[in-house]
Scaffold this motif. Sequence first.
Motif, PDB file in Angstrom:
ATOM      1  N   TYR A 163       0.863  -1.221  -0.023  1.00 12.17           N
ATOM      2  CA  TYR A 163      -0.084  -0.079  -0.195  1.00 12.17           C
ATOM      3  C   TYR A 163       0.894   1.108  -0.027  1.00 12.17           C
ATOM      4  CZ  TYR A 163       0.977  -0.094   4.955  1.00 12.17           C
ATOM      5  OH  TYR A 163       1.671   0.131   6.246  1.00 12.17           O
ATOM      6  N   ILE A 164       0.247   2.299  -0.509  1.00 16.88           N
ATOM      7  CA  ILE A 164       0.875   3.669  -0.442  1.00 16.88           C
ATOM      8  C   ILE A 164       0.219   5.022   0.110  1.00 16.88           C
ATOM      9  CG2 ILE A 164       1.989   5.406  -2.180  1.00 16.88           C
ATOM     10  CD1 ILE A 164       1.939   2.943  -4.178  1.00 16.88           C
ATOM     11  N   THR A 165       0.722   5.619   0.998  1.00 18.47           N
ATOM     12  CA  THR A 165      -0.080   6.603   1.700  1.00 18.47           C
ATOM     13  C   THR A 165       0.039   7.721   0.990  1.00 18.47           C
ATOM     14  OG1 THR A 165       0.261   5.415   3.681  1.00 18.47           O
ATOM     15  CG2 THR A 165      -0.522   7.792   3.771  1.00 18.47           C
ATOM     16  N   ILE A 166      -0.870   8.698   0.722  1.00 24.96           N
ATOM     17  CA  ILE A 166      -0.754   9.693  -0.192  1.00 24.96           C
ATOM     18  C   ILE A 166      -1.059  11.041   0.838  1.00 24.96           C
ATOM     19  CG2 ILE A 166      -1.364   8.625  -2.310  1.00 24.96           C
ATOM     20  CD1 ILE A 166      -3.769   9.732  -2.206  1.00 24.96           C
ATOM     21  N   SER A 167      -1.143  12.176   0.253  1.00 24.43           N
ATOM     22  CA  SER A 167      -1.348  13.514   1.169  1.00 24.43           C
ATOM     23  C   SER A 167      -2.603  13.428   1.465  1.00 24.43           C
ATOM     24  CB  SER A 167      -1.049  14.497   0.056  1.00 24.43           C
ATOM     25  OG  SER A 167      -1.297  15.683   0.684  1.00 24.43           O
ATOM     26  N   ARG A 208       0.601   0.341   9.986  1.00 26.50           N
ATOM     27  CA  ARG A 208      -0.186   0.517   8.650  1.00 26.50           C
ATOM     28  C   ARG A 208      -0.511   1.765   8.062  1.00 26.50           C
ATOM     29  NH1 ARG A 208      -4.949  -3.217   8.872  1.00 26.50           N
ATOM     30  NH2 ARG A 208      -5.572  -1.711  10.677  1.00 26.50           N
ATOM     31  N   SER A 209       0.144   2.989   8.674  1.00 24.01           N
ATOM     32  CA  SER A 209       0.038   4.224   8.530  1.00 24.01           C
ATOM     33  C   SER A 209      -1.413   4.573   8.041  1.00 24.01           C
ATOM     34  CB  SER A 209       0.676   4.418   7.013  1.00 24.01           C
ATOM     35  OG  SER A 209       2.133   4.095   7.041  1.00 24.01           O
ATOM     36  N   GLU A 210      -2.247   4.311   9.086  1.00 29.81           N
ATOM     37  CA  GLU A 210      -3.550   4.333   8.984  1.00 29.81           C
ATOM     38  C   GLU A 210      -4.140   5.325   9.995  1.00 29.81           C
ATOM     39  OE1 GLU A 210      -6.442   1.419   6.931  1.00 29.81           O
ATOM     40  OE2 GLU A 210      -5.807   0.428   8.578  1.00 29.81           O
ATOM     41  N   ILE A 211      -3.534   5.553  11.110  1.00 27.98           N
ATOM     42  CA  ILE A 211      -3.968   6.379  12.182  1.00 27.98           C
ATOM     43  C   ILE A 211      -3.525   7.885  11.897  1.00 27.98           C
ATOM     44  CG2 ILE A 211      -4.197   6.970  14.788  1.00 27.98           C
ATOM     45  CD1 ILE A 211      -3.120   4.081  15.002  1.00 27.98           C
ATOM     46  N   ALA A 212      -2.475   7.914  11.774  1.00 28.86           N
ATOM     47  CA  ALA A 212      -1.948   9.486  11.531  1.00 28.86           C
ATOM     48  C   ALA A 212      -1.984   9.492   9.910  1.00 28.86           C
ATOM     49  CB  ALA A 212      -0.450   9.715  12.241  1.00 28.86           C
ATOM     50  N   LYS A 232       0.982  17.595  21.431  1.00 32.72           N
ATOM     51  CA  LYS A 232       1.828  16.442  22.296  1.00 32.72           C
ATOM     52  C   LYS A 232       1.584  15.048  21.815  1.00 32.72           C
ATOM     53  CE  LYS A 232       1.240  17.073  26.786  1.00 32.72           C
ATOM     54  NZ  LYS A 232       2.365  17.669  27.111  1.00 32.72           N
ATOM     55  N   VAL A 233       1.635  14.940  20.454  1.00 33.82           N
ATOM     56  CA  VAL A 233       1.597  13.484  19.642  1.00 33.82           C
ATOM     57  C   VAL A 233       2.911  13.308  19.104  1.00 33.82           C
ATOM     58  CG1 VAL A 233       0.512  12.310  17.821  1.00 33.82           C
ATOM     59  CG2 VAL A 233      -0.893  13.567  19.405  1.00 33.82           C
ATOM     60  N   ASP A 234       3.592  12.184  19.213  1.00 33.85           N
ATOM     61  CA  ASP A 234       4.575  11.475  18.517  1.00 33.85           C
ATOM     62  C   ASP A 234       4.285  10.294  17.474  1.00 33.85           C
ATOM     63  OD1 ASP A 234       6.603  13.445  19.705  1.00 33.85           O
ATOM     64  OD2 ASP A 234       6.018  12.340  21.415  1.00 33.85           O
ATOM     65  N   VAL A 235       4.580   9.971  16.582  1.00 30.21           N
ATOM     66  CA  VAL A 235       4.274   9.024  15.838  1.00 30.21           C
ATOM     67  C   VAL A 235       5.525   8.319  15.152  1.00 30.21           C
ATOM     68  CG1 VAL A 235       2.873   8.478  13.628  1.00 30.21           C
ATOM     69  CG2 VAL A 235       2.181  10.576  14.660  1.00 30.21           C
ATOM     70  N   LEU A 236       5.335   6.832  15.465  1.00 27.44           N
ATOM     71  CA  LEU A 236       6.426   6.072  14.796  1.00 27.44           C
ATOM     72  C   LEU A 236       5.264   5.232  13.441  1.00 27.44           C
ATOM     73  CD1 LEU A 236       8.108   3.879  17.301  1.00 27.44           C
ATOM     74  CD2 LEU A 236       9.097   5.508  15.795  1.00 27.44           C
ATOM     75  N   ASP A 237       5.730   5.797  12.357  1.00 25.67           N
ATOM     76  CA  ASP A 237       5.176   5.364  11.465  1.00 25.67           C
ATOM     77  C   ASP A 237       5.613   4.298  10.368  1.00 25.67           C
ATOM     78  OD1 ASP A 237       3.354   5.841   9.150  1.00 25.67           O
ATOM     79  OD2 ASP A 237       4.991   6.244   7.595  1.00 25.67           O
ATOM     80  N   ALA A 238       4.901   3.284  10.129  1.00 22.85           N
ATOM     81  CA  ALA A 238       5.158   1.730   9.352  1.00 22.85           C
ATOM     82  C   ALA A 238       6.095   1.069  10.433  1.00 22.85           C
ATOM     83  CB  ALA A 238       6.078   2.276   8.033  1.00 22.85           C
TER      84      ALA A 238
END
Length: 309
Positions: free
Chosen positions: A84-88, A184-188, A202-208
């Motif tokens: 899958y590919i996450t886009i803008s 799966r890059s779905e939440i953020a 106050k949010v930090d994200v670990l993507d994929a």
Amino acid sequence: MDEILRIVPETIKKYLNIGTQEDWMWIEEIRLRIGKPVEVVSTKPVSGYNGPPPVFSEKEAALMMSLLSQHSLYRLEEELRRGYITISGGHRVGIAGRVVVEKGEVKGLREISSFNIRIAKEKLGVCSPYIQHIYQKGRWMNTLIVGSPKTGKTTLLRDLARQISTGMPQKSIPPKTVAIIDERSEIAGCVRGVPQHHFGTKVDVLDACPKAEGMMMMIRSMSPEVIIVDEIGREEDVKAVMEAVHAGVTVISTVHGHSVSDVKRRPAIKTLIEQHAFDSLIELTGIGRKGNIRKLNGERLSTNVVITQ
């Protein structure tokens, strides 16, 4: 939905040129398969399409991959491996085709034949009916959200992350530091590491990042007060959730299942429930996007809480 129209060929763009933004609210998926008519999946009938659905061609599939990759497939090497590919805008484009396998591991996809554009939805405030049940005695409770696909689990989780990180002064709820493990890059819906959805400061994200590893990384490095994670279910997820809970970090997560009794039959989830990792369960149904909030002993706290997606 400019982000969507930007990545589809002209014939598809003309067909999808729906009149109002409200029309787009009901669209969940746009499916494109070589040799087949365009399929639009929506929760309500949508009018305004320009004629019958066009048939998606092999040439258009190649053009769409070029648009997605910005004319460089090398840029999408990791995404092609994941499928899958996450886009803008946080929208996700699932892809299917010929799988490239090396030494038993999936290395990527070639000869792409199908695309599934999943429309990311933000419903700001959708978590509000649940707050009184999962924020009690000055703290956010460890919560497991149960539901089948398309019942709004991720939509609810995303809004909870936003609300927890911003706080609710009107309810005397202070902001908390939130860590999102977004395998799966779905939440953020990150693009190049930047979340495409609205969150507090106050949010930090670990993507994929795999969930178990991500939870441990965040605990060690970012000192979160609340961890948000989607679709737990593996044995390593269980260990990571227990580590987080024992470290005093609140965990709010989702799991696939038709009901609470359904997920209790899964060994990993059964272990978490038996070890009292979660204080509350939210059970989402597919009928009218309604939810039931339960305690672990099965007592129903609230019924027919509506969540729209």
